[in-house]
Design a protein around this motif. Sequence first.
Motif, mmCIF file in Angstrom:
data_model
loop_
_atom_site.group_PDB
_atom_site.id
_atom_site.type_symbol
_atom_site.label_atom_id
_atom_site.label_comp_id
_atom_site.label_asym_id
_atom_site.label_seq_id
_atom_site.Cartn_x
_atom_site.Cartn_y
_atom_site.Cartn_z
ATOM 1 N N ASN A 126 26.098 -10.353 -36.859
ATOM 2 C CA ASN A 126 25.852 -11.186 -38.033
ATOM 3 C C ASN A 126 26.877 -12.314 -38.016
ATOM 4 O OD1 ASN A 126 28.301 -10.123 -39.282
ATOM 5 N ND2 ASN A 126 27.085 -8.312 -39.824
ATOM 6 N N ASP A 127 26.998 -13.033 -39.124
ATOM 7 C CA ASP A 127 27.870 -14.202 -39.149
ATOM 8 C C ASP A 127 29.343 -13.855 -38.919
ATOM 9 O OD1 ASP A 127 25.671 -15.739 -39.613
ATOM 10 O OD2 ASP A 127 25.957 -15.853 -41.794
ATOM 11 N N LYS A 128 29.747 -12.635 -39.255
ATOM 12 C CA LYS A 128 31.160 -12.268 -39.153
ATOM 13 C C LYS A 128 31.463 -11.218 -38.091
ATOM 14 C CE LYS A 128 32.377 -13.290 -43.964
ATOM 15 N NZ LYS A 128 33.060 -12.782 -45.182
ATOM 16 N N LEU A 129 30.435 -10.605 -37.559
ATOM 17 C CA LEU A 129 30.630 -9.473 -36.656
ATOM 18 C C LEU A 129 30.096 -9.813 -35.261
ATOM 19 C CD1 LEU A 129 31.737 -6.560 -36.874
ATOM 20 C CD2 LEU A 129 29.391 -5.806 -37.275
ATOM 21 N N ARG A 130 30.984 -9.733 -34.263
ATOM 22 C CA ARG A 130 30.592 -10.022 -32.888
ATOM 23 C C ARG A 130 30.850 -8.804 -32.007
ATOM 24 N NH1 ARG A 130 32.588 -15.196 -29.339
ATOM 25 N NH2 ARG A 130 34.566 -14.063 -29.289
ATOM 26 N N GLU A 162 35.507 -10.928 -38.420
ATOM 27 C CA GLU A 162 36.271 -11.979 -39.096
ATOM 28 C C GLU A 162 36.054 -11.848 -40.599
ATOM 29 O OE1 GLU A 162 36.825 -16.859 -39.080
ATOM 30 O OE2 GLU A 162 35.324 -15.899 -37.783
ATOM 31 N N LEU A 163 37.056 -11.298 -41.263
ATOM 32 C CA LEU A 163 36.932 -11.069 -42.701
ATOM 33 C C LEU A 163 36.894 -12.378 -43.463
ATOM 34 C CD1 LEU A 163 36.872 -9.043 -45.046
ATOM 35 C CD2 LEU A 163 39.380 -9.085 -45.038
ATOM 36 N N ASN A 164 37.819 -13.252 -43.166
ATOM 37 C CA ASN A 164 37.885 -14.579 -43.777
ATOM 38 C C ASN A 164 38.728 -15.472 -42.875
ATOM 39 O OD1 ASN A 164 40.642 -13.863 -44.444
ATOM 40 N ND2 ASN A 164 39.827 -12.779 -46.236
ATOM 41 N N GLU A 165 39.144 -16.615 -43.382
ATOM 42 C CA GLU A 165 39.908 -17.558 -42.566
ATOM 43 C C GLU A 165 41.283 -17.022 -42.198
ATOM 44 O OE1 GLU A 165 40.070 -21.265 -44.568
ATOM 45 O OE2 GLU A 165 37.930 -21.704 -44.312
ATOM 46 N N LYS A 166 41.782 -16.044 -42.932
ATOM 47 C CA LYS A 166 43.139 -15.538 -42.688
ATOM 48 C C LYS A 166 43.166 -14.220 -41.915
ATOM 49 C CE LYS A 166 45.586 -17.695 -46.580
ATOM 50 N NZ LYS A 166 46.559 -18.400 -45.704
ATOM 51 N N HIS A 167 42.152 -13.391 -42.066
ATOM 52 C CA HIS A 167 42.187 -12.047 -41.484
ATOM 53 C C HIS A 167 41.027 -11.828 -40.519
ATOM 54 C CE1 HIS A 167 45.256 -10.800 -44.411
ATOM 55 N NE2 HIS A 167 44.546 -11.454 -45.321
ATOM 56 N N ASP A 168 41.350 -11.262 -39.344
ATOM 57 C CA ASP A 168 40.324 -10.849 -38.399
ATOM 58 C C ASP A 168 40.768 -9.546 -37.729
ATOM 59 O OD1 ASP A 168 41.558 -11.572 -35.529
ATOM 60 O OD2 ASP A 168 42.021 -13.231 -36.885
ATOM 61 N N SER A 194 41.862 0.975 -29.127
ATOM 62 C CA SER A 194 42.868 0.074 -29.684
ATOM 63 C C SER A 194 42.278 -0.688 -30.863
ATOM 64 C CB SER A 194 43.392 -0.903 -28.622
ATOM 65 O OG SER A 194 42.378 -1.784 -28.199
ATOM 66 N N LEU A 195 43.134 -0.966 -31.816
ATOM 67 C CA LEU A 195 42.751 -1.712 -33.014
ATOM 68 C C LEU A 195 43.763 -2.822 -33.228
ATOM 69 C CD1 LEU A 195 40.985 -2.050 -35.553
ATOM 70 C CD2 LEU A 195 42.521 -0.454 -36.728
ATOM 71 N N LYS A 196 43.263 -4.045 -33.369
ATOM 72 C CA LYS A 196 44.133 -5.193 -33.562
ATOM 73 C C LYS A 196 43.799 -5.896 -34.871
ATOM 74 C CE LYS A 196 43.708 -9.015 -31.151
ATOM 75 N NZ LYS A 196 43.737 -9.992 -30.036
ATOM 76 N N TRP A 197 44.847 -6.301 -35.558
ATOM 77 C CA TRP A 197 44.697 -7.015 -36.831
ATOM 78 C C TRP A 197 45.400 -8.357 -36.715
ATOM 79 C CZ3 TRP A 197 48.439 -6.246 -41.413
ATOM 80 C CH2 TRP A 197 48.103 -7.108 -42.462
ATOM 81 N N GLY A 198 44.647 -9.437 -36.896
ATOM 82 C CA GLY A 198 45.214 -10.774 -36.860
ATOM 83 C C GLY A 198 45.314 -11.355 -38.260
ATOM 84 N N TRP A 199 46.430 -11.993 -38.532
ATOM 85 C CA TRP A 199 46.685 -12.522 -39.879
ATOM 86 C C TRP A 199 47.271 -13.923 -39.757
ATOM 87 C CZ3 TRP A 199 50.661 -10.142 -43.856
ATOM 88 C CH2 TRP A 199 50.528 -10.804 -45.078
#
Length: 240
Positions: A126-130, A162-168, A194-199
């Motif tokens: 969808n628009d946020k999930l790849r 991609e949750l929003n412009e700040k968090h993925d 593995s799980l990665k959080w970008g902020w």
Amino acid sequence: MIFVKKSTSFILTVSINLTLIYLIILLIIFSLFSTPAAAKNYQPEISGSFESGDKLYTDPGILEGDEDQVVDYYRYDKQWLRYRQQLAVGEYYYLKVQRQQRIYEQSETYDNLNLETEANYTFYLNDKLRSRFKLLLRDKDYLEAESKDYQLARLQYTLQYELNEKHDYELILQRQWTEYEITPEDDYRLNRISLKWGWDLSERLDLDTKIQFDQQLNDQNSGRTDKSGRKISFKFRYKL
């Protein structure tokens, strides 16, 4: 008995590899039929690289004539070729083949020929999930040390959100099979999560946190203990 075990193991590995290849081919075919209009807007591309070189190892000790002593030297060459097809925005697949060889002057047991095939299929759910599937097949042949020859198959699935412009966020699930030709008791499987959080904390500061779990399962006849490990990493990037 070793021959029987090796034959059975080899057949199992080939079956798994073929299954994985068929899975990716089916995904590619599905994408081609599901987005025919979008695919016509993109032209396939072929890229590649050819390189060769050498590396010299020296001992900087004090020698006559103030010359460094040559410890070892090797030559290498590497070539790869990739076919890539864009299907839609954020959706594509590619197939890449690579050959790499190293020849040492002293450490001849390290002489090797490495052949790899890699397949990748990436698409948006969808628009946020790849989502991404990646398959790697490797055949490593040691020219002067056949006991180290091995074949490897690695299947990796990546889910990016991609949750929003700040968090993925990024989740990676990986399974790897490694088999040795001469010493089948060294065969093993490797599982990885593995799980990665970008902020994006600000326009100048980006943070990345990653948690990874590994599990190595050895052949039952190896006599070796299985291994498991954890890793936590923290990265930052600040624009001055």
